[in-house]
Scaffold this motif. Structure first.
Motif, PDB file in Angstrom:
ATOM      1  N   PHE A 184       5.292   3.227  -1.443  1.00 41.02           N
ATOM      2  CA  PHE A 184       5.669   1.819  -1.530  1.00 41.02           C
ATOM      3  C   PHE A 184       4.401   0.978  -1.581  1.00 41.02           C
ATOM      4  CE2 PHE A 184       9.929   2.771  -0.838  1.00 41.02           C
ATOM      5  CZ  PHE A 184      10.714   1.666  -0.552  1.00 41.02           C
ATOM      6  N   ASN A 220       6.864   8.697   6.657  1.00 41.11           N
ATOM      7  CA  ASN A 220       6.426   7.704   5.677  1.00 41.11           C
ATOM      8  C   ASN A 220       5.024   8.068   5.228  1.00 41.11           C
ATOM      9  OD1 ASN A 220       8.660   5.568   6.139  1.00 41.11           O
ATOM     10  ND2 ASN A 220       7.938   6.080   8.175  1.00 41.11           N
ATOM     11  N   ASN A 243       1.910   4.941   1.539  1.00 37.88           N
ATOM     12  CA  ASN A 243       2.323   3.559   1.320  1.00 37.88           C
ATOM     13  C   ASN A 243       1.110   2.645   1.421  1.00 37.88           C
ATOM     14  OD1 ASN A 243       5.302   3.944   1.232  1.00 37.88           O
ATOM     15  ND2 ASN A 243       4.936   4.740   3.278  1.00 37.88           N
ATOM     16  N   ASN A 284      -1.105   6.450   4.776  1.00 35.60           N
ATOM     17  CA  ASN A 284      -0.783   5.052   4.512  1.00 35.60           C
ATOM     18  C   ASN A 284      -2.067   4.223   4.534  1.00 35.60           C
ATOM     19  OD1 ASN A 284       2.202   5.216   4.484  1.00 35.60           O
ATOM     20  ND2 ASN A 284       1.886   5.945   6.563  1.00 35.60           N
TER      21      ASN A 284
END
Length: 182
Positions: free
Chosen positions: A127, A148, A151, A175
């Motif tokens: 993302f 996650n 990102n 991330n």
């Protein structure tokens, strides 16, 4: 699903569950739902545009909607809807990859940010979350549950959170968090 009045549902306005690919949801009034105005579980819609979701407890939930971007209110682009007055989540992405979320002013979409999360997600990858405003006293500006990875969270204003500006809860790797006001 086009040009319907589905307002004042005590639960979900529109609920898609299972393998949902390529559905079009346009020009509907889905106001004041008791839960999500649109709950799209598992699949990539073709279009979600021109819908009025104001007053629903939550705006949109998208799961496995890989590459499906929503345009922020006040901007121009595809998948632009009306939001406001949400007492829970405005936008929630789950198990989704390759999305850009930019130029949202989340405090304008809720009656009060107190006790709420600006952007909620779980199990998202690749993302880009940039140029958003999460000020106003959200409990968490952004919350990432589950796994996650990869990102980018860049140039967001996440100040004034009452608990955690950025909350990573789970297995998080690779991330990149830069240029944010937290």
């Amino acid at each position: 699903v086009d040009n319907n009045n589905i307002s004042e549902s005590t639960s979900f306005g529109l609920f898609f569950n299972g393998n949902n690919q390529g559905n079009t949801i346009t020009n509907n009034s889905i106001k004041d739902a008791g839960s999500y105005a649109i709950y799209y579980n598992f699949g990539v819609p073709a279009e979600i545009d021109g819908n009025d979701l104001r007053g629903s407890s939550s705006g949109i939930y998208l799961r496995s909607a890989h590459g499906f971007n929503l345009t922020a209110p006040g901007q121009t682009g595809a998948n632009l809807n009306q939001y406001g007055g949400h007492t829970r989540d405005v936008v929630y992405y789950s198990s989704t990859n390759d999305v850009t979320l930019e130029n949202w002013v989340f405090k304008d979409l809720v009656p009060s940010p107190s006790g709420q999360i600006g952007f909620r997600s779980d199990n998202i990858n690749r993302f880009t979350i940039q140029n958003n405003d999460f000020t106003g006293g959200f409990t968490h500006g952004m919350r990432f549950d589950g796994t996650n990875s990869d990102n980018v969270v860049d140039n967001n204003n996440i100040s004034e959170s009452t608990s955690f500006g950025l909350y990573f809860n789970g297995n998080n790797q690779g991330n990149t968090i830069t240029n944010n006001s937290i």
